[in-house]
Design an enzyme around this catalytic site. Structure first.
Site, PDB file in Angstrom:
ATOM      1  N   ASP A   1       6.805   1.114   1.925  1.00  0.00           N
ATOM      2  CA  ASP A   1       6.438   0.139   0.885  1.00  0.00           C
ATOM      3  C   ASP A   1       7.266   0.392  -0.376  1.00  0.00           C
ATOM      4  O   ASP A   1       7.680  -0.566  -1.044  1.00  0.00           O
ATOM      5  CB  ASP A   1       4.961   0.288   0.491  1.00  0.00           C
ATOM      6  CG  ASP A   1       4.023   0.020   1.639  1.00  0.00           C
ATOM      7  OD1 ASP A   1       3.502  -1.084   1.759  1.00  0.00           O
ATOM      8  OD2 ASP A   1       3.801   0.958   2.431  1.00  0.00           O
TER       9      ASP A   1
ATOM     10  N   ASP B   1       0.844  -1.205   0.000  1.00  0.00           N
ATOM     11  CA  ASP B   1       0.000   0.000   0.000  1.00  0.00           C
ATOM     12  C   ASP B   1       0.879   1.254   0.000  1.00  0.00           C
ATOM     13  O   ASP B   1       0.854   2.024   0.961  1.00  0.00           O
ATOM     14  CB  ASP B   1      -0.958  -0.005   1.216  1.00  0.00           C
ATOM     15  CG  ASP B   1      -0.233   0.004   2.553  1.00  0.00           C
ATOM     16  OD1 ASP B   1       0.940  -0.419   2.599  1.00  0.00           O
ATOM     17  OD2 ASP B   1      -0.832   0.466   3.546  1.00  0.00           O
TER      18      ASP B   1
ATOM     19  N   PHE C   1      -0.599  -0.536  12.596  1.00  0.00           N
ATOM     20  CA  PHE C   1      -1.508  -0.046  11.554  1.00  0.00           C
ATOM     21  C   PHE C   1      -2.051  -1.137  10.617  1.00  0.00           C
ATOM     22  O   PHE C   1      -3.272  -1.213  10.392  1.00  0.00           O
ATOM     23  CB  PHE C   1      -0.815   1.048  10.721  1.00  0.00           C
ATOM     24  CG  PHE C   1      -1.644   1.507   9.555  1.00  0.00           C
ATOM     25  CD1 PHE C   1      -2.636   2.460   9.707  1.00  0.00           C
ATOM     26  CD2 PHE C   1      -1.464   0.947   8.287  1.00  0.00           C
ATOM     27  CE1 PHE C   1      -3.428   2.857   8.641  1.00  0.00           C
ATOM     28  CE2 PHE C   1      -2.252   1.337   7.212  1.00  0.00           C
ATOM     29  CZ  PHE C   1      -3.246   2.293   7.390  1.00  0.00           C
ATOM     30  N   ASN C   2      -1.183  -1.965  10.033  1.00  0.00           N
ATOM     31  CA  ASN C   2      -1.656  -2.918   9.008  1.00  0.00           C
ATOM     32  C   ASN C   2      -2.688  -3.890   9.571  1.00  0.00           C
ATOM     33  O   ASN C   2      -3.634  -4.282   8.881  1.00  0.00           O
ATOM     34  CB  ASN C   2      -0.486  -3.726   8.422  1.00  0.00           C
ATOM     35  CG  ASN C   2       0.401  -2.885   7.526  1.00  0.00           C
ATOM     36  OD1 ASN C   2      -0.031  -1.838   7.027  1.00  0.00           O
ATOM     37  ND2 ASN C   2       1.636  -3.306   7.342  1.00  0.00           N
TER      38      ASN C   2
ATOM     39  N   HIS D   1       9.754  -0.049   8.165  1.00  0.00           N
ATOM     40  CA  HIS D   1       8.993  -1.251   8.512  1.00  0.00           C
ATOM     41  C   HIS D   1       9.015  -2.294   7.386  1.00  0.00           C
ATOM     42  O   HIS D   1       9.433  -3.437   7.561  1.00  0.00           O
ATOM     43  CB  HIS D   1       7.509  -0.899   8.746  1.00  0.00           C
ATOM     44  CG  HIS D   1       7.268   0.187   9.737  1.00  0.00           C
ATOM     45  ND1 HIS D   1       7.339  -0.011  11.086  1.00  0.00           N
ATOM     46  CD2 HIS D   1       6.910   1.483   9.575  1.00  0.00           C
ATOM     47  CE1 HIS D   1       7.028   1.099  11.720  1.00  0.00           C
ATOM     48  NE2 HIS D   1       6.771   2.032  10.829  1.00  0.00           N
ATOM     49  N   ASP D   2       8.467  -1.884   6.231  1.00  0.00           N
ATOM     50  CA  ASP D   2       8.164  -2.872   5.187  1.00  0.00           C
ATOM     51  C   ASP D   2       9.396  -3.555   4.586  1.00  0.00           C
ATOM     52  O   ASP D   2       9.340  -4.762   4.289  1.00  0.00           O
ATOM     53  CB  ASP D   2       7.314  -2.211   4.088  1.00  0.00           C
ATOM     54  CG  ASP D   2       5.951  -1.783   4.624  1.00  0.00           C
ATOM     55  OD1 ASP D   2       5.525  -2.318   5.669  1.00  0.00           O
ATOM     56  OD2 ASP D   2       5.312  -0.917   3.999  1.00  0.00           O
TER      57      ASP D   2
ATOM     58  N   THR E   1       2.798  -6.114   2.783  1.00  0.00           N
ATOM     59  CA  THR E   1       3.317  -4.991   3.585  1.00  0.00           C
ATOM     60  C   THR E   1       2.230  -3.937   3.805  1.00  0.00           C
ATOM     61  O   THR E   1       2.530  -2.781   4.071  1.00  0.00           O
ATOM     62  CB  THR E   1       4.562  -4.355   2.910  1.00  0.00           C
ATOM     63  OG1 THR E   1       4.172  -3.837   1.631  1.00  0.00           O
ATOM     64  CG2 THR E   1       5.688  -5.349   2.743  1.00  0.00           C
TER      65      THR E   1
ATOM     66  N   ASN F   1      -2.467   2.741   3.568  1.00  0.00           N
ATOM     67  CA  ASN F   1      -1.952   4.059   3.955  1.00  0.00           C
ATOM     68  C   ASN F   1      -2.805   5.192   3.380  1.00  0.00           C
ATOM     69  O   ASN F   1      -3.029   6.209   4.022  1.00  0.00           O
ATOM     70  CB  ASN F   1      -0.513   4.220   3.474  1.00  0.00           C
ATOM     71  CG  ASN F   1       0.467   3.441   4.336  1.00  0.00           C
ATOM     72  OD1 ASN F   1       0.321   3.381   5.553  1.00  0.00           O
ATOM     73  ND2 ASN F   1       1.459   2.828   3.713  1.00  0.00           N
TER      74      ASN F   1
HETATM   75  C1  BDR Z   1       2.935  -0.110   8.578  1.00  0.00           C
HETATM   76  O1  BDR Z   1       1.887   0.830   8.367  1.00  0.00           O
HETATM   77  C2  BDR Z   1       2.128   1.601   7.229  1.00  0.00           C
HETATM   78  O2  BDR Z   1       1.950   2.955   7.510  1.00  0.00           O
HETATM   79  C3  BDR Z   1       3.531   1.293   6.789  1.00  0.00           C
HETATM   80  O3  BDR Z   1       3.605   1.322   5.375  1.00  0.00           O
HETATM   81  C4  BDR Z   1       3.800  -0.069   7.346  1.00  0.00           C
HETATM   82  O4  BDR Z   1       3.389  -1.069   6.445  1.00  0.00           O
HETATM   83  C5  BDR Z   1       3.644   0.234   9.855  1.00  0.00           C
HETATM   84  O5  BDR Z   1       2.759   0.175  10.943  1.00  0.00           O
HETATM   85 CA    CA Z   2       2.845  -0.580   4.135  1.00  0.00          CA
END
Ligand code: BDR
Ligand code: CA
Length: 306
Positions: A13, A8, A159-160, A233-234, A118, A35
């Site tokens: 990403d 996303d 978040f994801n 993160h991703d 991701t 996102n």
């Molecule tokens: C995740 O949430 C998104 O904002 C980032 O792309 C990542 O995948 C981190 O919590």
């Molecule tokens: Ca992401």
């Protein structure tokens, strides 16, 4: 190693896409609402493909989570989802299929295709529900999501997973071996000023664009979380497949909280193996990142782009 990257974009990403496409055989980049809304994550994926001269189909997926209302992260990624740099306009046309059909067809037609999600897990959950044979065909899912410890969207939830907990529950109960790169791990991949300066010094267009991307994200994290670094993160979920020695994993039973104040939390059973009510692990949870080698890999990879 063959993968489908389900994402996303999203600043991290975008970096994950660039990392994956140099080292893994990426059969497709599928997009999901996360996102930012789906139209923008898809447009951003096409722009990153253009930036890197990447020859991989981009396939649009689910426009909203399975059950709950869409939840986005404009505070971190900006209105476009990739605020900061000037990105090339996409020329490559979108693939004609829906991402869920693409994932099913590709996994059924090709052996040993790993999934690397991701973003929210909506596309993956829909594919698993539509084609139950996938659970036996997919050797592994390496995902960014959840946490062994703290959350970011809420005190408990990342978040994801928070964006589509029901989809996450489908994935965590699928029986497919899972590598989970959660917040406790990805915060070890924080970028700040010195990493951004290193990217600028690469001198190529991709290095400069990624530096501008990360500068925006670092600024956003400073405002939203009062933190002086942005966790990549991703890319951790991708790095876990490129070089398994970069990340130490430990097995846990992970359950997704679907209701209440902890909704979206990945509850990891941290009791000792064999303790009363202990449950068989369903995921390998990332614990420790070799930060130096991770960044060496990233910088060397971005150097190879135009
Ligand atoms: C995740 O949430 C998104 O904002 C980032 O792309 C990542 O995948 C981190 O919590
Ligand atoms: Ca992401």
């Amino acid at each position: 190693m063959k993968i489908i990257l389900d994402c996303d974009p999203g600043h991290d990403d975008a970096v994950a896409m660039l990392l994956a496409c140099q080292h893994l055989e990426v059969l497709g980049i599928t997009t999901v609402s996360g996102n930012v809304p789906l139209e923008r994550t898809t447009e951003n994926a096409l722009k990153v493909v253009e930036l890197g001269g990447i020859k991989v189909p981009v396939v649009r997926g689910a426009h909203r989570p399975l059950v709950r209302e869409p939840h986005h992260a404009l505070d971190i990624h900006g209105r476009s989802g990739l605020d900061g740099p000037e990105l090339p306009q996409p020329v490559t046309p979108l693939h004609g299929q829906h991402a869920v059909e693409f994932i099913i067809d590709t996994v059924l037609a090709t052996d040993e295709v790993r999934l690397v999600p991701t973003g929210p897990l909506t596309n993956i959950a829909l594919a698993l529900r539509l084609e139950p044979r996938l659970a036996k065909r997919v050797p592994e899912i390496s995902l960014m999501g959840g946490s062994l410890t703290f959350g970011n969207r809420t005190a408990a939830a990342e978040f994801n997973i928070y964006a589509d907990p029901e989809a996450a529950q489908v994935v965590f109960t699928s029986g497919i071996p899972i590598k989970m790169s959660g917040l406790n791990l990805t915060h070890q991949a924080g970028v700040g000023r010195s990493e951004i300066a290193q990217l600028r010094q690469l001198g190529n267009r991709t290095g400069t664009v990624v530096a501008a991307m990360l500068e925006f994200a670092v600024g956003a994290y400073a405002q939203v979380y009062d933190q002086d670094y942005y966790p990549l993160h991703d890319p951790c979920a991708v790095a876990a497949l490129i070089d398994p020695s970069l990340i130490q994993f430990q097995p846990y039973f992970v359950q997704v909280m679907l209701e209440g104040p902890a909704r979206g939390m990945t509850l990891c059973d941290q009791r000792r193996r064999g303790a009363p009510y202990w449950q068989e692990p369903n995921a390998q949870v990332g614990i420790k990142l070799d930060r130096k080698r991770f960044f060496d890999l990233l910088i060397d990879t971005l150097r190879q782009y135009p």
